[in-house]
Design a protein around this motif. Structure first.
Motif, mmCIF file in Angstrom:
data_model
loop_
_atom_site.group_PDB
_atom_site.id
_atom_site.type_symbol
_atom_site.label_atom_id
_atom_site.label_comp_id
_atom_site.label_asym_id
_atom_site.label_seq_id
_atom_site.Cartn_x
_atom_site.Cartn_y
_atom_site.Cartn_z
ATOM 1 N N TYR A 206 4.610 -2.238 9.838
ATOM 2 C CA TYR A 206 3.251 -1.758 10.105
ATOM 3 C C TYR A 206 2.667 -2.628 11.209
ATOM 4 C CZ TYR A 206 4.195 -0.038 5.398
ATOM 5 O OH TYR A 206 4.770 0.550 4.299
ATOM 6 N N VAL B 131 8.513 -5.222 8.199
ATOM 7 C CA VAL B 131 8.688 -5.353 6.741
ATOM 8 C C VAL B 131 10.165 -5.227 6.356
ATOM 9 C CG1 VAL B 131 8.127 -4.311 4.508
ATOM 10 C CG2 VAL B 131 6.359 -4.502 6.268
ATOM 11 N N ALA C 80 10.595 -7.661 -6.046
ATOM 12 C CA ALA C 80 9.278 -8.171 -6.414
ATOM 13 C C ALA C 80 8.187 -7.389 -5.679
ATOM 14 C CB ALA C 80 9.200 -9.647 -6.067
ATOM 15 N N ASN C 81 6.954 -7.681 -6.057
ATOM 16 C CA ASN C 81 5.783 -7.162 -5.352
ATOM 17 C C ASN C 81 5.871 -7.450 -3.869
ATOM 18 O OD1 ASN C 81 3.680 -5.920 -6.628
ATOM 19 N ND2 ASN C 81 3.063 -7.796 -7.688
ATOM 20 N N GLY C 82 5.700 -6.428 -3.054
ATOM 21 C CA GLY C 82 5.633 -6.661 -1.610
ATOM 22 C C GLY C 82 6.986 -6.869 -0.941
ATOM 23 N N ALA C 83 8.089 -6.675 -1.668
ATOM 24 C CA ALA C 83 9.424 -6.920 -1.088
ATOM 25 C C ALA C 83 9.803 -5.852 -0.060
ATOM 26 C CB ALA C 83 10.471 -6.968 -2.198
ATOM 27 N N GLY C 84 9.165 -4.666 -0.175
ATOM 28 C CA GLY C 84 9.469 -3.599 0.785
ATOM 29 C C GLY C 84 10.050 -2.344 0.144
ATOM 30 N N LYS C 85 9.886 -2.210 -1.168
ATOM 31 C CA LYS C 85 10.470 -1.061 -1.882
ATOM 32 C C LYS C 85 9.820 0.253 -1.431
ATOM 33 C CE LYS C 85 9.362 -2.658 -6.002
ATOM 34 N NZ LYS C 85 8.642 -3.876 -5.564
ATOM 35 N N SER C 86 8.477 0.281 -1.487
ATOM 36 C CA SER C 86 7.781 1.526 -1.102
ATOM 37 C C SER C 86 8.033 1.841 0.360
ATOM 38 C CB SER C 86 6.274 1.394 -1.321
ATOM 39 O OG SER C 86 6.006 1.205 -2.673
ATOM 40 N N THR C 87 8.054 0.815 1.193
ATOM 41 C CA THR C 87 8.280 1.031 2.626
ATOM 42 C C THR C 87 9.652 1.670 2.852
ATOM 43 O OG1 THR C 87 6.876 -0.889 3.074
ATOM 44 C CG2 THR C 87 8.240 -0.109 4.894
ATOM 45 N N GLU D 229 3.823 6.481 -5.137
ATOM 46 C CA GLU D 229 3.194 5.536 -6.043
ATOM 47 C C GLU D 229 1.734 5.958 -6.215
ATOM 48 O OE1 GLU D 229 3.991 1.483 -4.824
ATOM 49 O OE2 GLU D 229 2.102 0.827 -5.715
ATOM 50 N N GLU E 87 7.812 3.967 -8.268
ATOM 51 C CA GLU E 87 7.164 3.312 -9.416
ATOM 52 C C GLU E 87 6.585 4.301 -10.421
ATOM 53 O OE1 GLU E 87 6.464 -0.175 -9.727
ATOM 54 O OE2 GLU E 87 6.912 -0.925 -7.718
ATOM 55 N N GLN F 136 9.488 -1.622 -10.287
ATOM 56 C CA GLN F 136 9.327 -3.026 -10.657
ATOM 57 C C GLN F 136 9.863 -3.255 -12.057
ATOM 58 O OE1 GLN F 136 5.992 -5.551 -10.005
ATOM 59 N NE2 GLN F 136 5.179 -4.149 -8.471
HETATM 60 P P1 ATP Z 1 4.758 -3.121 -4.580
HETATM 61 O O1 ATP Z 1 5.632 -3.067 -5.758
HETATM 62 O O2 ATP Z 1 3.686 -4.147 -4.679
HETATM 63 O O3 ATP Z 1 4.280 -1.772 -4.121
HETATM 64 P P2 ATP Z 1 6.790 -3.025 -2.528
HETATM 65 O O4 ATP Z 1 8.073 -3.739 -2.725
HETATM 66 O O5 ATP Z 1 6.783 -1.565 -2.735
HETATM 67 O O6 ATP Z 1 5.691 -3.704 -3.416
HETATM 68 P P3 ATP Z 1 5.703 -2.466 0.063
HETATM 69 O O7 ATP Z 1 4.574 -1.663 -0.478
HETATM 70 O O8 ATP Z 1 6.825 -1.782 0.721
HETATM 71 O O9 ATP Z 1 6.304 -3.394 -1.074
HETATM 72 O O10 ATP Z 1 5.074 -3.555 1.036
HETATM 73 C C1 ATP Z 1 5.875 -4.459 1.798
HETATM 74 C C2 ATP Z 1 4.963 -5.293 2.699
HETATM 75 O O11 ATP Z 1 4.320 -4.430 3.635
HETATM 76 C C3 ATP Z 1 3.873 -6.022 1.953
HETATM 77 O O12 ATP Z 1 3.738 -7.292 2.510
HETATM 78 C C4 ATP Z 1 2.631 -5.177 2.224
HETATM 79 O O13 ATP Z 1 1.475 -5.981 2.242
HETATM 80 C C5 ATP Z 1 2.917 -4.615 3.593
HETATM 81 N N1 ATP Z 1 2.278 -3.298 3.767
HETATM 82 C C6 ATP Z 1 2.439 -2.210 2.978
HETATM 83 N N2 ATP Z 1 1.712 -1.167 3.426
HETATM 84 C C7 ATP Z 1 1.072 -1.600 4.535
HETATM 85 C C8 ATP Z 1 0.166 -0.993 5.468
HETATM 86 N N3 ATP Z 1 -0.191 0.282 5.351
HETATM 87 N N4 ATP Z 1 -0.288 -1.764 6.487
HETATM 88 C C9 ATP Z 1 0.108 -3.051 6.629
HETATM 89 N N5 ATP Z 1 0.968 -3.682 5.795
HETATM 90 C C10 ATP Z 1 1.433 -2.969 4.756
#
Ligand code: ATP
Length: 235
Positions: A11, A16, A35-42, A83, A160, A193
């Motif tokens: 982003y 990421v 973990a939280n923020g690892a990049g799963k949703s991305t 999610e 999730e 998660q």
């Molecule tokens: P969670 O379980 O908390 O959803 P995740 O593993 O799915 O975590 P992501 O949502 O992929 O993680 O986020 C990965 C990184 O990208 C995080 O540091 C998050 O802050 C950042 N991020 C996610 N969406 C955006 C966005 N729209 N703009 C900027 N940064 C983002």
């Protein structure tokens, strides 16, 4: 069926995902844990076309898809349950389900699939005239999954599904994910998660840490792996 080859994404100035490689075979349930923020949703959104892929390739049934917009991907058979569900709160349960089938015109098939989702989630049949926004969190998750199934996907991306739900509902949702996979032969890419539950229904799993895939193995081996047990299974 699906291959992520050397994917980078992010982003703005933030990268990421760094060189993600994932392979999903037809009929599998694959889970991505981290973990939280690892990049799963991305990662999931890079597949569904919501987050642009900066380098690398996403190949679906032998064809590169990473430049296609999300609606084209739905037509190819890839559907995401995001999610937070994102159902249409002001539309009824029935109307939400109709939206899932909007690209189809095979009315017999649509009717069959409607009966199928109501057999999976009878509560939705009871509530078909009720506004989506008035459903409980668990019911909204059921509706979001059902809406995706109404597109008759080949590949279902689940982000999730257990989030914020009570343990009993989580168990039910995971059992139904397995059932859909078996009965409809739908390939499933599940981001969670709740690694324990996810690995119990998955064939294989990938672990993502800070945007890198660090481990990939069968779900059975991951459940036995002591590092995974410590980091993700609370053992
Ligand atoms: P969670 O379980 O908390 O959803 P995740 O593993 O799915 O975590 P992501 O949502 O992929 O993680 O986020 C990965 C990184 O990208 C995080 O540091 C998050 O802050 C950042 N991020 C996610 N969406 C955006 C966005 N729209 N703009 C900027 N940064 C983002």
């Amino acid at each position: 069926m699906l291959e992520l080859r050397n994917i980078t994404a992010g982003y703005g100035n933030i990268q990421v995902l760094h060189n993600i490689d994932i392979v999903i075979n037809r009929g599998e349930i694959i889970t991505l844990i981290g973990a939280n923020g690892a990049g799963k949703s991305t990662t999931l959104m890079a597949v569904s076309g919501i987050v642009p892929v900066r380098s690398g390739k996403v190949i679906f049934e032998g064809e590169p898809i990473h430049r296609l917009p999300p609606e084209k991907l739905v037509a190819k058979g890839i559907c995401q349950v995001p999610e937070g569900r994102h159902i249409f709160p002001a539309l009824t349960v029935q109307e939400n389900l109709d939206m899932g089938a909007f690209l189809r015109n095979d009315s017999d098939g649509i009717k069959e699939d409607l009966e199928y989702v109501f057999s999976l989630f009878p509560i939705l049949a009871d509530r078909r005239g009720q506004d989506g926004g008035t459903l409980s969190g668990g019911e909204q998750q059921m509706l979001a999954m059902s809406r995706a199934l109404m597109a008759r996907p080949k590949l279902l991306l689940l982000d999730e599904p257990s989030m914020g739900l009570a343990p009993l509902i989580i168990k039910q949702i995971f059992e139904i994910v397995k059932k859909i996979n078996k009965e409809q032969n739908t390939t499933i890419f599940l981001v969670e998660q709740n690694a324990n539950q996810a690995l119990h229904i998955a064939d294989r799993g990938y672990v993502i840490e800070n945007g890198d895939i660090t481990i990939s193995d069968t779900a059975e081996n991951l459940l036995k792996n002591q590092d995974i047990q410590k980091a993700y299974l609370g053992i």
